[in-house]
Scaffold this active site. Structure first.
Site, mmCIF file in Angstrom:
data_model
loop_
_atom_site.group_PDB
_atom_site.id
_atom_site.type_symbol
_atom_site.label_atom_id
_atom_site.label_comp_id
_atom_site.label_asym_id
_atom_site.label_seq_id
_atom_site.Cartn_x
_atom_site.Cartn_y
_atom_site.Cartn_z
ATOM 1 N N ARG A 19 0.825 -1.214 0.000
ATOM 2 C CA ARG A 19 0.000 0.000 0.000
ATOM 3 C C ARG A 19 0.858 1.263 0.000
ATOM 4 O O ARG A 19 0.529 2.251 -0.664
ATOM 5 C CB ARG A 19 -0.920 -0.011 1.228
ATOM 6 C CG ARG A 19 -1.894 1.152 1.223
ATOM 7 C CD ARG A 19 -2.864 1.059 2.389
ATOM 8 N NE ARG A 19 -3.907 2.062 2.297
ATOM 9 C CZ ARG A 19 -4.267 2.864 3.300
ATOM 10 N NH1 ARG A 19 -3.674 2.747 4.479
ATOM 11 N NH2 ARG A 19 -5.217 3.758 3.138
ATOM 12 N N HIS B 183 0.587 4.388 -2.576
ATOM 13 C CA HIS B 183 0.370 5.768 -2.137
ATOM 14 C C HIS B 183 1.542 6.674 -2.498
ATOM 15 O O HIS B 183 1.376 7.886 -2.588
ATOM 16 C CB HIS B 183 0.061 5.808 -0.641
ATOM 17 C CG HIS B 183 -1.333 5.386 -0.318
ATOM 18 N ND1 HIS B 183 -2.080 5.934 0.693
ATOM 19 C CD2 HIS B 183 -2.132 4.457 -0.909
ATOM 20 C CE1 HIS B 183 -3.281 5.360 0.719
ATOM 21 N NE2 HIS B 183 -3.325 4.457 -0.230
ATOM 22 N N ASN C 105 -3.966 8.792 4.624
ATOM 23 C CA ASN C 105 -2.727 8.245 5.184
ATOM 24 C C ASN C 105 -2.616 8.337 6.702
ATOM 25 O O ASN C 105 -2.004 7.466 7.332
ATOM 26 C CB ASN C 105 -1.518 8.953 4.568
ATOM 27 C CG ASN C 105 -1.406 8.702 3.068
ATOM 28 O OD1 ASN C 105 -2.106 7.858 2.521
ATOM 29 N ND2 ASN C 105 -0.528 9.429 2.401
ATOM 30 N N HIS D 166 -5.966 -6.029 -2.136
ATOM 31 C CA HIS D 166 -6.806 -6.136 -0.936
ATOM 32 C C HIS D 166 -7.079 -7.598 -0.555
ATOM 33 O O HIS D 166 -7.877 -7.855 0.330
ATOM 34 C CB HIS D 166 -8.120 -5.366 -1.124
ATOM 35 C CG HIS D 166 -7.935 -3.863 -1.085
ATOM 36 N ND1 HIS D 166 -8.979 -2.978 -1.215
ATOM 37 C CD2 HIS D 166 -6.825 -3.104 -0.933
ATOM 38 C CE1 HIS D 166 -8.523 -1.728 -1.140
ATOM 39 N NE2 HIS D 166 -7.216 -1.775 -0.975
HETATM 40 C C1 HEM Z 1 -8.785 1.700 -5.975
HETATM 41 C C2 HEM Z 1 -8.894 2.428 -4.930
HETATM 42 C C3 HEM Z 1 -8.465 2.051 -3.550
HETATM 43 C C4 HEM Z 1 -9.067 2.460 -2.412
HETATM 44 C C5 HEM Z 1 -10.284 3.378 -2.296
HETATM 45 C C6 HEM Z 1 -8.356 1.871 -1.314
HETATM 46 C C7 HEM Z 1 -8.664 2.071 0.021
HETATM 47 C C8 HEM Z 1 -8.079 1.408 1.069
HETATM 48 C C9 HEM Z 1 -8.470 1.545 2.442
HETATM 49 C C10 HEM Z 1 -9.584 2.463 2.944
HETATM 50 C C11 HEM Z 1 -7.702 0.719 3.171
HETATM 51 C C12 HEM Z 1 -7.763 0.514 4.682
HETATM 52 C C13 HEM Z 1 -7.022 1.630 5.388
HETATM 53 C C14 HEM Z 1 -7.408 1.760 6.849
HETATM 54 O O1 HEM Z 1 -8.539 1.406 7.184
HETATM 55 O O2 HEM Z 1 -6.584 2.251 7.642
HETATM 56 C C15 HEM Z 1 -6.809 0.066 2.270
HETATM 57 C C16 HEM Z 1 -5.855 -0.858 2.645
HETATM 58 C C17 HEM Z 1 -4.988 -1.450 1.766
HETATM 59 N N1 HEM Z 1 -4.822 -1.131 0.432
HETATM 60 FE FE1 HEM Z 1 -6.086 -0.061 -0.693
HETATM 61 N N2 HEM Z 1 -7.342 1.110 -1.804
HETATM 62 C C18 HEM Z 1 -7.353 1.194 -3.167
HETATM 63 C C19 HEM Z 1 -6.448 0.599 -4.029
HETATM 64 C C20 HEM Z 1 -5.327 -0.088 -3.642
HETATM 65 C C21 HEM Z 1 -4.242 -0.481 -4.507
HETATM 66 C C22 HEM Z 1 -4.158 -0.131 -5.992
HETATM 67 C C23 HEM Z 1 -3.344 -1.163 -3.743
HETATM 68 C C24 HEM Z 1 -2.021 -1.764 -4.122
HETATM 69 C C25 HEM Z 1 -1.670 -2.117 -5.324
HETATM 70 C C26 HEM Z 1 -3.881 -1.212 -2.400
HETATM 71 C C27 HEM Z 1 -3.309 -1.879 -1.343
HETATM 72 C C28 HEM Z 1 -3.824 -1.916 -0.059
HETATM 73 C C29 HEM Z 1 -3.341 -2.814 0.969
HETATM 74 C C30 HEM Z 1 -2.292 -3.886 0.793
HETATM 75 C C31 HEM Z 1 -4.058 -2.502 2.125
HETATM 76 C C32 HEM Z 1 -3.869 -3.116 3.529
HETATM 77 C C33 HEM Z 1 -2.788 -2.323 4.233
HETATM 78 C C34 HEM Z 1 -2.497 -2.748 5.669
HETATM 79 O O3 HEM Z 1 -3.055 -3.732 6.164
HETATM 80 O O4 HEM Z 1 -1.674 -2.043 6.296
HETATM 81 N N3 HEM Z 1 -5.069 -0.531 -2.369
HETATM 82 N N4 HEM Z 1 -7.047 0.519 0.987
#
Ligand code: HEM
Ligand SMILES: *[C@@H]1O[C@H](CO)[C@@H](O)[C@H](O)[C@H]1NC(C)=O
Ligand SMILES: *[C@@H]1O[C@H](CO)[C@@H](O)[C@H](O)[C@H]1NC(C)=O
Length: 318
Positions: A62, A66, A94, A193
């Site tokens: 992630r 970002h 973030n 995800h």
């Molecule tokens: C398409 C739009 C996307 C949205 C709206 C989005 C949104 C989010 C949100 C809201 C979270 C949880 C954050 C939290 O609750 O603190 C999250 C976690 C995550 N996102 Fe996305 N995301 C998107 C795309 C992506 C992409 C493109 C990737 C990587 C290629 C990605 C990788 C991750 C990962 C691996 C997590 C888990 C991180 C952790 O456990 O620390 N996301 N994302």
């Protein structure tokens, strides 16, 4: 170029061209003579980190996303605030959410010890996120290298460029298109995800208010995420296997068990439905498209040549 100079389409065409040009100048062999042990150093730290805490692998993937979506893959996300610059760490998506900064610091200090002032923080992040995916059971790919680090960061750009969880599919498609990424790239990249977790504050609106949610799943999620309070309670983004980089994320979407509003948008009667169906039953197609999309995302407007710098400490400009 002049005939493309007006309108959104022109902007997208120009950005795509810039992405292609940049890609041609990154190279997998960039540090072969100047830092031959680079990939082994990154892999050894990542192996330990992911073994100790699998979620940290997800966090680094992630972090790379970002970074790349805000002024390109230039490690701007890693800069701490200074008296004269508010960085990206406190941007709306973030703050209290993005993590993994210490892992990059750790890798960076080992890389500096081996090859002083040679390897950018942006390239370390690109390698670490690839290793994370592989270690969690996902695909591997050859990482393009040669990015340099930004001297500044922009909280305004981060607020504006990173997708909020409330985005509908057409907004998501437009945001990714603006970075030269297709619907296919978007659908594959969201497959990240399949690992990691989200906070109640981010999935509450979906499980309480959206109609395209399996009722049993909504009830289950509401149990640990009250209508008010408990904002930071974590739940796996992938209900089945949040530490395995597999296709269960897509199976969840087909069962209307996506955790976030933005996730379920990929399977809600729209143009991504077919890709979700494909990936849900074809792990090879998912792995191939995810790896290709990560390479593409990793080449979003990098600083190359003599632009930017190679930071000594990933948290501050030299
Ligand atoms: C398409 C739009 C996307 C949205 C709206 C989005 C949104 C989010 C949100 C809201 C979270 C949880 C954050 C939290 O609750 O603190 C999250 C976690 C995550 N996102 Fe996305 N995301 C998107 C795309 C992506 C992409 C493109 C990737 C990587 C290629 C990605 C990788 C991750 C990962 C691996 C997590 C888990 C991180 C952790 O456990 O620390 N996301 N994302
Ligand atoms: C960016 O978002 C953060 C968090 O919501 C907010 O505190 C900050 O004022 C915003 N800054 C800009 C320049 O948009
Ligand atoms: C659900 O929607 C209502 C009406 O728009 C709104 O007042 C409420 O805050 C929303 N609840 C959640 C959890 O998003």
């Amino acid at each position: 170029m002049a005939s493309f100079s007006n309108g959104l389409l022109g902007t997208i065409v120009m950005l795509s061209l810039m992405v292609c040009i940049a890609q041609a100048q990154l190279s997998p062999t960039f540090y072969v003579t100047t830092c031959p042990n680079l990939q082994a150093i990154v892999a050894s730290v990542m192996t330990q980190v992911v073994r100790q805490e699998p979620r940290m692998g997800a966090s680094l993937v992630r972090l790379f996303f970002h970074d790349c979506f805000v002024n390109g893959c230039d490690a701007s996300v890693l800069l701490d605030d200074t008296p004269t610059m508010i960085g990206e760490k406190n941007a709306v998506t973030n703050a209290n959410s993005l993590r993994g900064y210490e892992v990059i610091d750790d890798i960076k200090s080992r890389v500096e010890a081996a090859c002083r002032s040679t390897v950018s923080c942006a390239d370390i992040l690109a390698l670490a996120s690839r290793d994370a995916v592989t270690l969690l059971g996902g695909p591997s790919w050859t990482v393009q290298l040669g990015r340099r680090d930004a001297r500044t960061a922009s909280i305004a750009a981060a607020n504006a460029s990173l997708p909020p969880v409330s985005d509908g599919l057409s907004n998501l498609v437009a945001r990714f298109a603006a970075k030269g990424l297709s619907l296919r790239d978007l659908t594959a990249l969201c497959g990240a995800h399949t690992v990691g977790a989200a906070r109640c504050a981010n999935f509450r609106p979906h499980v309480y208010n959206d109609s395209n949610v399996d009722p049993g799943f909504a009830t289950l999620r509401k149990r640990t995420c009250p209508a008010a309070g408990g904002d930071d309670t974590l739940v796996g983004l992938d209900a089945t296997s949040p530490t395995r980089f597999d296709v269960s994320y897509y199976r969840d979407l087909m069962a209307r068990r996506g955790l976030l509003h933005s996730d379920q948008e990929l399977f809600n009667g729209g143009p991504a439905d077919g890709l979700v169906r494909l990936y849900s039953k074809n792990g090879e197609a998912f792995n191939r498209d995810f790896a290709a999309a990560m390479v593409k995302m990793g080449s979003i407007s990098p600083l190359i040549g003599s632009a930017g710098e190679v930071r000594l400490n990933c948290r501050r400009a030299n």
